[in-house]
Write a protein that holds these residues in place. Structure first.
Motif, PDB file in Angstrom:
ATOM      1  N   GLY A 286      42.938  23.874  52.704  1.00 59.87           N
ATOM      2  CA  GLY A 286      43.871  24.826  52.429  1.00 59.87           C
ATOM      3  C   GLY A 286      43.066  26.372  52.159  1.00 59.87           C
ATOM      4  N   VAL A 287      43.399  27.423  52.744  1.00 61.20           N
ATOM      5  CA  VAL A 287      42.686  28.791  52.762  1.00 61.20           C
ATOM      6  C   VAL A 287      43.544  29.753  52.525  1.00 61.20           C
ATOM      7  CG1 VAL A 287      40.622  27.800  54.044  1.00 61.20           C
ATOM      8  CG2 VAL A 287      42.510  28.917  55.084  1.00 61.20           C
ATOM      9  N   SER A 288      43.088  30.804  51.875  1.00 61.48           N
ATOM     10  CA  SER A 288      43.501  32.062  51.742  1.00 61.48           C
ATOM     11  C   SER A 288      42.766  33.254  51.750  1.00 61.48           C
ATOM     12  CB  SER A 288      44.592  32.150  50.626  1.00 61.48           C
ATOM     13  OG  SER A 288      43.674  32.414  49.427  1.00 61.48           O
ATOM     14  N   ILE A 289      43.024  34.361  52.394  1.00 53.22           N
ATOM     15  CA  ILE A 289      42.064  35.685  52.043  1.00 53.22           C
ATOM     16  C   ILE A 289      42.910  36.746  52.009  1.00 53.22           C
ATOM     17  CG2 ILE A 289      40.536  34.489  54.061  1.00 53.22           C
ATOM     18  CD1 ILE A 289      41.678  36.341  56.076  1.00 53.22           C
ATOM     19  N   ASP A 290      42.309  37.671  51.499  1.00 55.13           N
ATOM     20  CA  ASP A 290      42.869  39.230  51.293  1.00 55.13           C
ATOM     21  C   ASP A 290      44.038  39.125  50.489  1.00 55.13           C
ATOM     22  OD1 ASP A 290      40.828  40.275  53.035  1.00 55.13           O
ATOM     23  OD2 ASP A 290      41.936  39.788  54.620  1.00 55.13           O
ATOM     24  N   GLN A 291      44.144  38.411  49.173  1.00 57.32           N
ATOM     25  CA  GLN A 291      45.063  38.573  48.385  1.00 57.32           C
ATOM     26  C   GLN A 291      44.786  39.602  47.140  1.00 57.32           C
ATOM     27  OE1 GLN A 291      48.090  36.733  48.723  1.00 57.32           O
ATOM     28  NE2 GLN A 291      47.056  36.274  50.742  1.00 57.32           N
ATOM     29  N   LEU A 292      45.667  40.022  46.764  1.00 56.53           N
ATOM     30  CA  LEU A 292      45.557  41.099  45.807  1.00 56.53           C
ATOM     31  C   LEU A 292      45.239  40.654  44.107  1.00 56.53           C
ATOM     32  CD1 LEU A 292      48.587  43.191  46.368  1.00 56.53           C
ATOM     33  CD2 LEU A 292      46.272  43.811  46.753  1.00 56.53           C
ATOM     34  N   SER A 293      45.169  39.260  43.811  1.00 59.46           N
ATOM     35  CA  SER A 293      44.604  38.687  42.631  1.00 59.46           C
ATOM     36  C   SER A 293      44.260  37.217  43.040  1.00 59.46           C
ATOM     37  CB  SER A 293      45.631  38.683  41.598  1.00 59.46           C
ATOM     38  OG  SER A 293      46.776  37.904  42.018  1.00 59.46           O
ATOM     39  N   GLN A 294      43.308  37.077  41.894  1.00 55.48           N
ATOM     40  CA  GLN A 294      42.810  35.552  42.012  1.00 55.48           C
ATOM     41  C   GLN A 294      44.029  34.501  41.945  1.00 55.48           C
ATOM     42  OE1 GLN A 294      40.032  34.449  38.915  1.00 55.48           O
ATOM     43  NE2 GLN A 294      40.160  32.448  39.506  1.00 55.48           N
ATOM     44  N   SER A 295      45.165  34.685  41.102  1.00 50.40           N
ATOM     45  CA  SER A 295      46.115  33.902  41.189  1.00 50.40           C
ATOM     46  C   SER A 295      46.997  33.601  42.291  1.00 50.40           C
ATOM     47  CB  SER A 295      47.021  34.146  39.905  1.00 50.40           C
ATOM     48  OG  SER A 295      47.638  35.540  40.240  1.00 50.40           O
ATOM     49  N   ALA A 296      47.207  34.873  43.342  1.00 51.43           N
ATOM     50  CA  ALA A 296      47.726  35.001  44.391  1.00 51.43           C
ATOM     51  C   ALA A 296      46.867  34.339  45.470  1.00 51.43           C
ATOM     52  CB  ALA A 296      48.052  36.484  44.870  1.00 51.43           C
ATOM     53  N   ALA A 297      45.816  34.132  45.331  1.00 52.86           N
ATOM     54  CA  ALA A 297      44.716  33.714  46.381  1.00 52.86           C
ATOM     55  C   ALA A 297      44.826  32.161  46.107  1.00 52.86           C
ATOM     56  CB  ALA A 297      43.335  34.202  46.149  1.00 52.86           C
TER      57      ALA A 297
END
Length: 168
Positions: free
Chosen positions: A80-91
């Motif tokens: 699972g991946v995420s990019i371009d989030q506003l915070s570490q917890s959101a990512a």
């Protein structure tokens, strides 16, 4: 000749006096105070002296950090991946959600990263995640870790970047 010099000197002193009186009367720097019929008026002069003029520089750009993360469920082979989030917890939340939506059951965060890039390297015997300033550097780091562990068939499986964004 003396009369001409004296007249020039008086004109210069008169102009200096007009500027000094203008400033004491509340006129802007460089303005001239004109008094006619008992009424004093500020008249535009040549503008403020060069040492008083201010250059208006635009403010420096402001940057907002961006975060990404990788989560995995190793037994099920889910990433699972995420990019371009506003915070570490959101990512991390977004990566965990992505992992679970892809069928992961025991998803865990492998690596969060900020304002940079990540590489997920796999081999016949395992995997690792590495972050750095560019995809090339993150991939090199992951490959180096894989090879130094004595693993076979090391290759970069996934790369991404989350770069800071200029907001002003």
């Amino acid at each position: 000749m003396k009369a001409f010099t004296l007249m020039c000197l008086m004109l210069v002193m008169s102009a200096m006096s007009l500027h000094a009186n203008a400033q004491s009367a509340g006129c802007a720097p460089g303005d001239i105070l004109s008094t006619a019929g008992g009424v004093s008026t500020c008249l535009p002069g040549n503008g403020p002296p060069p040492e008083q003029s201010q250059s208006l520089e635009p403010p420096p750009p402001r940057w907002e950090s961006r975060w990404g993360a990788i989560a995995s469920d190793e037994p099920h082979g889910v990433l699972g991946v995420s990019i371009d989030q506003l915070s570490q917890s959101a990512a991390e939340r977004a990566a965990m959600t992505d992992c679970k939506q892809k069928g992961g059951v025991a998803c865990k965060i492998e690596i969060p990263y900020q304002n940079g890039c990540v590489a997920f390297t796999v081999s016949d015997s395992g995997y690792n995640a590495a972050a750095d300033s560019t995809i090339e550097k993150a991939s090199q780091r992951g490959m180096s870790t894989c090879k130094s562990a004595g693993a076979n068939n090391c290759h970069t499986y996934y790369t991404a970047c989350s770069r800071p964004v200029q907001v002003h």
